[in-house]
Design a protein around this motif. Structure first.
Motif, PDB file in Angstrom:
ATOM      1  N   VAL A 145       3.229  43.263  -4.582  1.00 24.77           N
ATOM      2  CA  VAL A 145       3.598  42.019  -3.909  1.00 24.77           C
ATOM      3  C   VAL A 145       5.115  41.859  -4.034  1.00 24.77           C
ATOM      4  O   VAL A 145       5.634  41.691  -5.138  1.00 24.77           O
ATOM      5  N   ALA A 146       5.813  41.927  -2.899  1.00 25.86           N
ATOM      6  CA  ALA A 146       7.276  41.905  -2.919  1.00 25.86           C
ATOM      7  C   ALA A 146       7.827  40.643  -3.569  1.00 25.86           C
ATOM      8  O   ALA A 146       8.873  40.681  -4.236  1.00 25.86           O
ATOM      9  N   GLU A 147       7.157  39.515  -3.370  1.00 20.38           N
ATOM     10  CA  GLU A 147       7.665  38.235  -3.862  1.00 20.38           C
ATOM     11  C   GLU A 147       7.497  38.039  -5.372  1.00 20.38           C
ATOM     12  O   GLU A 147       8.090  37.120  -5.944  1.00 20.38           O
ATOM     13  N   CYS A 148       6.689  38.867  -6.003  1.00 19.13           N
ATOM     14  CA  CYS A 148       6.514  38.765  -7.460  1.00 19.13           C
ATOM     15  C   CYS A 148       7.632  39.546  -8.160  1.00 19.13           C
ATOM     16  O   CYS A 148       7.814  40.738  -7.898  1.00 19.13           O
ATOM     17  N   PRO A 149       8.382  38.915  -9.061  1.00 18.92           N
ATOM     18  CA  PRO A 149       9.524  39.593  -9.683  1.00 18.92           C
ATOM     19  C   PRO A 149       9.139  40.631 -10.734  1.00 18.92           C
ATOM     20  O   PRO A 149       9.988  41.417 -11.153  1.00 18.92           O
ATOM     21  N   ILE A 150       7.880  40.624 -11.171  1.00 18.36           N
ATOM     22  CA  ILE A 150       7.399  41.633 -12.116  1.00 18.36           C
ATOM     23  C   ILE A 150       6.100  42.215 -11.556  1.00 18.36           C
ATOM     24  O   ILE A 150       5.172  41.472 -11.245  1.00 18.36           O
ATOM     25  N   GLN A 151       6.065  43.546 -11.404  1.00 22.73           N
ATOM     26  CA  GLN A 151       4.893  44.225 -10.854  1.00 22.73           C
ATOM     27  C   GLN A 151       4.554  45.405 -11.762  1.00 22.73           C
ATOM     28  O   GLN A 151       5.423  46.230 -12.054  1.00 22.73           O
ATOM     29  N   LEU A 152       3.315  45.456 -12.208  1.00 22.50           N
ATOM     30  CA  LEU A 152       2.884  46.492 -13.144  1.00 22.50           C
ATOM     31  C   LEU A 152       1.829  47.374 -12.489  1.00 22.50           C
ATOM     32  O   LEU A 152       0.704  46.937 -12.243  1.00 22.50           O
ATOM     33  N   PHE A 184      -3.129  39.278   1.903  1.00 21.55           N
ATOM     34  CA  PHE A 184      -1.669  39.179   1.933  1.00 21.55           C
ATOM     35  C   PHE A 184      -1.229  38.216   3.034  1.00 21.55           C
ATOM     36  O   PHE A 184      -0.359  37.365   2.828  1.00 21.55           O
ATOM     37  N   GLY A 185      -1.839  38.344   4.221  1.00 20.94           N
ATOM     38  CA  GLY A 185      -1.498  37.458   5.330  1.00 20.94           C
ATOM     39  C   GLY A 185      -1.855  36.012   5.033  1.00 20.94           C
ATOM     40  O   GLY A 185      -1.086  35.099   5.324  1.00 20.94           O
ATOM     41  N   ALA A 186      -3.035  35.812   4.442  1.00 19.60           N
ATOM     42  CA  ALA A 186      -3.477  34.443   4.128  1.00 19.60           C
ATOM     43  C   ALA A 186      -2.543  33.768   3.134  1.00 19.60           C
ATOM     44  O   ALA A 186      -2.308  32.565   3.206  1.00 19.60           O
ATOM     45  N   ALA A 187      -2.001  34.543   2.204  1.00 18.48           N
ATOM     46  CA  ALA A 187      -1.113  33.979   1.189  1.00 18.48           C
ATOM     47  C   ALA A 187       0.332  33.902   1.659  1.00 18.48           C
ATOM     48  O   ALA A 187       1.153  33.229   1.032  1.00 18.48           O
ATOM     49  N   GLY A 188       0.652  34.592   2.767  1.00 16.62           N
ATOM     50  CA  GLY A 188       2.032  34.634   3.231  1.00 16.62           C
ATOM     51  C   GLY A 188       2.912  35.522   2.369  1.00 16.62           C
ATOM     52  O   GLY A 188       4.093  35.242   2.169  1.00 16.62           O
ATOM     53  N   LEU A 189       2.342  36.619   1.863  1.00 13.86           N
ATOM     54  CA  LEU A 189       3.054  37.521   0.971  1.00 13.86           C
ATOM     55  C   LEU A 189       3.274  38.883   1.633  1.00 13.86           C
ATOM     56  O   LEU A 189       2.620  39.227   2.606  1.00 13.86           O
ATOM     57  N   THR A 190       4.193  39.663   1.067  1.00 16.56           N
ATOM     58  CA  THR A 190       4.659  40.908   1.677  1.00 16.56           C
ATOM     59  C   THR A 190       4.178  42.126   0.898  1.00 16.56           C
ATOM     60  O   THR A 190       4.304  42.176  -0.333  1.00 16.56           O
ATOM     61  N   VAL A 191       3.638  43.104   1.614  1.00 21.15           N
ATOM     62  CA  VAL A 191       3.191  44.368   1.031  1.00 21.15           C
ATOM     63  C   VAL A 191       4.378  45.312   0.850  1.00 21.15           C
ATOM     64  O   VAL A 191       5.167  45.492   1.778  1.00 21.15           O
ATOM     65  N   ILE A 192       4.515  45.894  -0.333  1.00 19.09           N
ATOM     66  CA  ILE A 192       5.455  47.003  -0.527  1.00 19.09           C
ATOM     67  C   ILE A 192       4.745  48.117  -1.280  1.00 19.09           C
ATOM     68  O   ILE A 192       3.838  47.871  -2.078  1.00 19.09           O
ATOM     69  N   SER A 193       5.172  49.347  -1.015  1.00 18.76           N
ATOM     70  CA  SER A 193       4.504  50.518  -1.581  1.00 18.76           C
ATOM     71  C   SER A 193       4.730  50.616  -3.092  1.00 18.76           C
ATOM     72  O   SER A 193       5.755  50.186  -3.617  1.00 18.76           O
ATOM     73  N   LEU A 212       5.595  30.441  -6.908  1.00 20.45           N
ATOM     74  CA  LEU A 212       4.605  30.950  -5.945  1.00 20.45           C
ATOM     75  C   LEU A 212       3.268  30.226  -6.046  1.00 20.45           C
ATOM     76  O   LEU A 212       2.247  30.732  -5.584  1.00 20.45           O
ATOM     77  N   VAL A 213       3.257  29.033  -6.614  1.00 18.40           N
ATOM     78  CA  VAL A 213       1.997  28.304  -6.790  1.00 18.40           C
ATOM     79  C   VAL A 213       1.285  28.078  -5.458  1.00 18.40           C
ATOM     80  O   VAL A 213       0.049  28.149  -5.383  1.00 18.40           O
ATOM     81  N   ASP A 214       2.019  27.799  -4.373  1.00 18.96           N
ATOM     82  CA  ASP A 214       1.386  27.575  -3.070  1.00 18.96           C
ATOM     83  C   ASP A 214       0.631  28.816  -2.598  1.00 18.96           C
ATOM     84  O   ASP A 214      -0.483  28.706  -2.073  1.00 18.96           O
ATOM     85  N   ALA A 215       1.241  29.986  -2.747  1.00 17.85           N
ATOM     86  CA  ALA A 215       0.604  31.238  -2.321  1.00 17.85           C
ATOM     87  C   ALA A 215      -0.681  31.491  -3.102  1.00 17.85           C
ATOM     88  O   ALA A 215      -1.705  31.894  -2.540  1.00 17.85           O
ATOM     89  N   VAL A 216      -0.640  31.226  -4.397  1.00 14.83           N
ATOM     90  CA  VAL A 216      -1.829  31.408  -5.234  1.00 14.83           C
ATOM     91  C   VAL A 216      -2.929  30.457  -4.802  1.00 14.83           C
ATOM     92  O   VAL A 216      -4.102  30.844  -4.675  1.00 14.83           O
ATOM     93  N   ASP A 217      -2.567  29.200  -4.546  1.00 18.55           N
ATOM     94  CA  ASP A 217      -3.588  28.224  -4.172  1.00 18.55           C
ATOM     95  C   ASP A 217      -4.219  28.557  -2.824  1.00 18.55           C
ATOM     96  O   ASP A 217      -5.400  28.266  -2.610  1.00 18.55           O
TER      97      ASP A 217
END
Length: 203
Positions: A113-120, A95-104, A63-68
């Motif tokens: 962040v749906a695309e992150c495999p670990i969420q705390l 979220f939109g700027a990074a191209g990432l997905t919101v989940i509850s 996900l380096v592109d999304a972070v950058d």
């Protein structure tokens, strides 16, 4: 002294209920808690002080592109001068700027962040000044209240353990992105902060 730490994306909730998302890499864990180091002028800091809740989304190197894309943006409407000088701009929809997905989330209001495999999911227990008196930095003592880990990252016969060989975190060293043991791509943050450019990545 920025020798290298994992990159996370912290999701928080704005005053109007919308989500904010910010990459950061001043984070470390002990037991069920972690310490977050943040600029006191950031929108993330303002939200944490107000709500005492967040999600710490651990970022894989993929996900380096999304972070950058989030490296030089802020949710603060009036961008502080020290950030303007580095090229930051205001972006309300992170979220939109990074191209990432919101989940509850389950236990806190900020989304994951749906695309992150670990969420705390975490609750802020204490807030501390950090560094010298005029450093402009705060440290947040965050207690993890719910952990989400993708199934394929878990050790099959030890369900409470992540397989270290399968987890490839994005690491930031001196404002440069590393993963899989190598420098991944040019960093907008390094450019904004005036860091020396990696010779291996120069055209």
């Amino acid at each position: 002294m920025y020798f290298g730490t994992p990159v996370v994306m912290i999701s928080t909730q704005n005053e109007d209920g919308s989500p904010n998302l910010a990459p950061m890499s001043s984070v470390w864990w002990v037991g069920q808690s972690c310490m977050l180091g943040l600029d006191e002028t950031s929108k993330t800091t303002q939200n944490l002080v107000r709500t005492k809740e967040c999600v710490i989304n651990l970022v894989p190197s993929s996900l380096v592109d999304a972070v950058d894309r989030l490296a030089l943006v802020t949710g603060t409407l009036n961008v502080p001068q020290h950030k303007l000088r580095k090229g930051y701009r205001c972006e309300p929809d992170k979220f939109g700027a990074a191209g990432l997905t919101v989940i509850s989330s389950d236990e806190v209001e900020p989304p994951r962040v749906a695309e992150c495999p670990i969420q705390l999911e975490a609750s802020i227990d204490r807030i501390h000044p950090f560094g010298e008196a005029d450093s402009g930095l705060l440290a947040f003592d965050a207690r993890v209240v719910r952990a989400h880990v993708q199934e394929e990252l878990l050790v099959p016969d030890r369900r409470n353990h992540v397989d270290a060989d399968k987890w490839d975190p994005l690491i930031m060293k001196f404002c440069e992105y590393y993963g899989r043991g190598e420098n991944l791509q040019p960093s907008s943050l390094a450019r904004g902060w005036g860091m020396p450019q990696r010779l291996s990545l120069l055209p």
